[in-house]
Design an enzyme around this catalytic site. Structure first.
Site, short mmCIF file in Angstrom:
data_model
loop_
_atom_site.label_atom_id
_atom_site.label_comp_id
_atom_site.label_asym_id
_atom_site.label_seq_id
_atom_site.Cartn_x
_atom_site.Cartn_y
_atom_site.Cartn_z
N LYS A 28 -9.27 0.90 -7.96
CA LYS A 28 -9.73 -0.16 -7.06
C LYS A 28 -10.97 0.31 -6.31
O LYS A 28 -10.96 1.37 -5.68
CB LYS A 28 -8.64 -0.52 -6.04
CG LYS A 28 -7.58 -1.44 -6.61
CD LYS A 28 -6.49 -1.70 -5.59
CE LYS A 28 -6.78 -2.90 -4.72
NZ LYS A 28 -5.62 -3.19 -3.82
O1 G3P Z 1 -3.53 -5.31 -1.44
C1 G3P Z 1 -4.42 -6.09 -0.76
C2 G3P Z 1 -3.80 -7.32 -0.11
O2 G3P Z 1 -2.83 -7.84 -0.96
C3 G3P Z 1 -3.32 -7.14 1.28
O3 G3P Z 1 -2.61 -8.24 1.74
O4 G3P Z 1 -1.24 -9.35 3.45
O5 G3P Z 1 -2.47 -7.24 4.02
O6 G3P Z 1 -3.70 -9.36 3.70
P1 G3P Z 1 -2.49 -8.56 3.31
#
Ligand code: G3P
Length: 215
Positions: free
Chosen positions: A84
């Site tokens: 990533k």
């Molecule tokens: O992995 C990246 C993303 O899925 C993070 O999600 O819920 O922290 O915005 P969130």
């Protein structure tokens, strides 16, 4: 649409994998930090579970040279690792370099269609629009996923869309309807998808009625 788990928690990854719910695992530095374990130990455990699907691990450097070096090391851990890379100009340089070496790259923290177009051109195998975080700031994250889907379809771009920051089952359904390739989500959302009070009630009633059957 494939479902990935967005987690570094081994118990959750194991549970989701054993249910046949997931075909990949995504992590980021914040997710790793929640486990209070060494990164290498977490990745070793994940690779033992997710033997047949991608495992996304993120670089920490902010310069292309550092990202390339980190990316090569991550890719060497296991054949299923996807590197990533954050969607910054230096990141695009690293995407070009790593993808030209045959390393699968996901460009992450995508918040606009132009960013997704650039990432695909640089050689990304995956792009990760952050759906929920756009909702958080009063925009519509699903609209971005749809826009990227439309552009990739119109242009015949085979870079896969892995919708991230997925917060609830309605996100998942809408992403599936629009033909997004993958949605990655916490274990909690996977369980919310599985459970329904009507199903639980029906199963309970079946067992209660069975008790009335003469034995
Ligand atoms: O992995 C990246 C993303 O899925 C993070 O999600 O819920 O922290 O915005 P969130």
């Amino acid at each position: 649409m494939k479902i990935f788990i967005d987690s570094a928690n081994i118990a959750d990854i194991r549970a989701a994998y054993d249910m046949g719910a997931i075909s990949g695992v995504t992590t980021n530095p914040s997710i790793i930090s929640r486990e209070n374990r060494k990164f290498d130990d977490i990745i070793a455990d994940v690779t033992e579970i997710m033997v047949d699907g991608p495992i996304f691990a993120e670089v920490l450097s902010l310069d292309a040279e550092g990202m390339i070096e980190e990316g090569k090391k991550l890719a060497a851990i296991n054949k299923n690792i996807v590197v990533k890379i954050p969607m910054i100009p230096e990141g695009l340089k690293a995407v070009k370099a790593l993808s030209s070496l045959g390393i699968n790259v996901c460009v992450t923290v995508i918040f606009s269609a132009p960013q997704a177009i650039l990432a695909a051109n640089a050689g990304a195998r995956y792009v990760a629009p952050f759906v929920g975080r756009l909702d958080d700031i009063g925009e519509n994250g699903l609209d971005l996923a749809q826009e990227i889907r439309d552009i990739f379809d119109a242009q015949g771009i085979d870079t896969m869309i892995v919708a991230a920051s997925v917060r609830h089952p309605v996100h998942v359904v809408e992403l599936a309807k629009m033909g997004v390739d993958i949605a990655t989500m916490p274990f909690k959302v996977i369980m919310q998808m599985a459970k329904n009070p009507n199903t639980e009630g029906a199963v309970k009633k079946f067992l209660e009625d069975w008790e009335k059957v003469p034995k």
